[in-house]
Design an enzyme around this catalytic site. Structure first.
Site, PDB file in Angstrom:
ATOM      1  N   HIS A 356      54.903   2.979 -19.349  1.00 40.53           N
ATOM      2  CA  HIS A 356      53.977   4.054 -18.962  1.00 40.53           C
ATOM      3  C   HIS A 356      52.915   4.266 -20.030  1.00 40.53           C
ATOM      4  O   HIS A 356      51.756   4.561 -19.725  1.00 40.53           O
ATOM      5  CB  HIS A 356      54.758   5.357 -18.720  1.00 40.53           C
ATOM      6  CG  HIS A 356      53.997   6.378 -17.948  1.00 40.53           C
ATOM      7  ND1 HIS A 356      53.423   7.480 -18.539  1.00 40.53           N
ATOM      8  CD2 HIS A 356      53.667   6.447 -16.630  1.00 40.53           C
ATOM      9  CE1 HIS A 356      52.816   8.196 -17.606  1.00 40.53           C
ATOM     10  NE2 HIS A 356      52.941   7.596 -16.441  1.00 40.53           N
ATOM     11  N   CYS A 357      53.288   4.092 -21.289  1.00 39.09           N
ATOM     12  CA  CYS A 357      52.353   4.325 -22.401  1.00 39.09           C
ATOM     13  C   CYS A 357      51.251   3.273 -22.470  1.00 39.09           C
ATOM     14  O   CYS A 357      50.197   3.523 -23.056  1.00 39.09           O
ATOM     15  CB  CYS A 357      53.089   4.298 -23.731  1.00 39.09           C
ATOM     16  SG  CYS A 357      54.573   5.272 -23.796  1.00 39.09           S
TER      17      CYS A 357
END
Ligand code: KQY
Length: 365
Positions: A356-357
């Site tokens: 997600h990052c």
């Protein structure tokens, strides 16, 4: 290119949609800094490539790269993945890229948050971060999207999750940290979130994942699966320092409602077994005075919650752990309209984040 807008998304009727709303594409950046990624970032480039290829099965992907790495990125990524030159200090577009907002007339704009490398000169992860702070602007310019610039308000995209129906979830550990916006009170920070994301209600979990170098980003700790349903990183092991954090978050979520007044359903997502950096992994990283030092034996902030929802898919971190299969099964059961695609992500975790990052969805306007 035009100057940033001087109004706010709320004034103009724009809001941040949930991650499951349809995307037009996903953005990524190409890793290369040798003081964060071991062995000249070659293993990280392989891991990022696998993520990009997995996403590209579901929606278009654009990868930004430095000029030096442009040819290499083009050569390693499939031809259907667009590669563009975007100078950066490191490859975390969730945090340095724009947070897109849409309105009900089919238009899209974006927030360009002030970025300080997760803590500025007191606790930040590297210096300088001036190129990172330009990433959102450059993406907006490439897409001809107007932007709001939150001058004087530091925020990273990984520090917020929304349900698209007026609720935002974050952590006190990150947003109230003195290394982000020490000049703003909690009510002032809440007002910024209301103004820039057009949300009505904020869920404040106390903490994120133990030893997360972002100071507890929500996107590693908890996320919405749909309105009223939260997935929470969990361990039953009372000896694990994560246990108290997850328990406090569960109590909070059980005691609070969302913007629509719904009681929240919480599903526990078990953590993988505690993962630490090995001597050999740390050895491959260049030492640099202005970058966060890595130490062998250090617990990493591994969590299955750090996945990305794409059009019809979920790109899920896999750690080569016995819990990998169970995590995929939980998501497959709860999100039957999404195909769950596990992608090995230890290499990304070594750099301090996860899937997600390193991704930023652009909603379809
Ligand atoms: O988790 C994130 N959103 C970013 C992690 C950055 C780590 C930098 N070393």
């Amino acid at each position: 290119m035009p100057a940033p807008l001087t109004s706010t998304p709320r004034e103009d009727g724009f809001y941040m949609p949930a991650e499951w709303a349809e995307h037009s594409q996903t953005w990524m950046l190409w890793p290369e800094r040798p003081d964060n990624w071991r062995y000249g970032a070659k293993p990280a480039q392989k891991a990022y490539t696998a993520v990009a290829e997995a996403i590209a099965r579901f929606e278009p992907v654009t990868v930004g790269t430095s000029a030096d790495q442009y040819e290499n990125a083009c050569a390693r990524l499939s031809a259907n993945i667009r590669v563009v030159e975007i100078a950066n200090n490191d490859a975390w577009v969730r945090d340095t890229g724009p947070t897109f907002v849409i309105n009900n007339e089919g238009q899209i704009r974006a927030n360009d948050w002030e970025f300080n490398a997760w803590g500025g000169l007191t606790g930040g992860l590297y210096q300088p971060w001036n190129r990172d702070d330009q990433v959102a602007q450059k993406i907006c310019n490439l897409e001809r999207i107007e932007r709001y610039r939150s001058e004087g308000f530091v925020l990273e995209g990984g520090a917020i999750h929304v349900d698209g129906e007026g609720t935002l979830m974050t952590t006190e550990e990150c947003l109230l940290n003195a290394n982000r916006n020490p000049h703003l009170s909690r009510p002032e920070i809440e007002q910024k979130l209301r103004d820039y994301l057009n949300i009505d209600h904020i869920l404040w979990l106390p903490d994120g994942i133990y030893n997360d170098e972002t100071n507890g980003h929500i996107d590693n700790m908890a996320c919405f699966l749909k309105p009223g349903h939260v997935l929470l990183a969990w361990t039953d092991d009372e000896q694990d320092p994560q246990h108290q954090r997850s328990k406090a978050a569960l109590h909070y979520l059980e005691a609070h409602r969302d913007a629509k007044g719904r009681k929240l359903t919480v599903t526990k997502m078990p953590l993988p077994q505690p993962l630490t950096q090995t001597e050999e992994e740390v050895d491959g990283i260049d030492w640099a005075a202005k970058a966060w030092p890595r130490r062998a034996g250090e617990r990493m902030a591994a969590s299955y919650v750090n996945f990305l929802m794409v059009n019809g898919g979920i790109i899920l971190p896999a750690f080569g752990d016995t819990k990998d299969e169970g995590a995929a099964n939980i998501l497959a059961d709860l999100c039957p309209q999404h195909e769950v695609v596990p992608v090995p992500s230890r290499e990304i975790l070594l750099g301090g984040g996860n899937i997600h990052c390193i991704t930023q969805q652009q909603p379809k306007a």
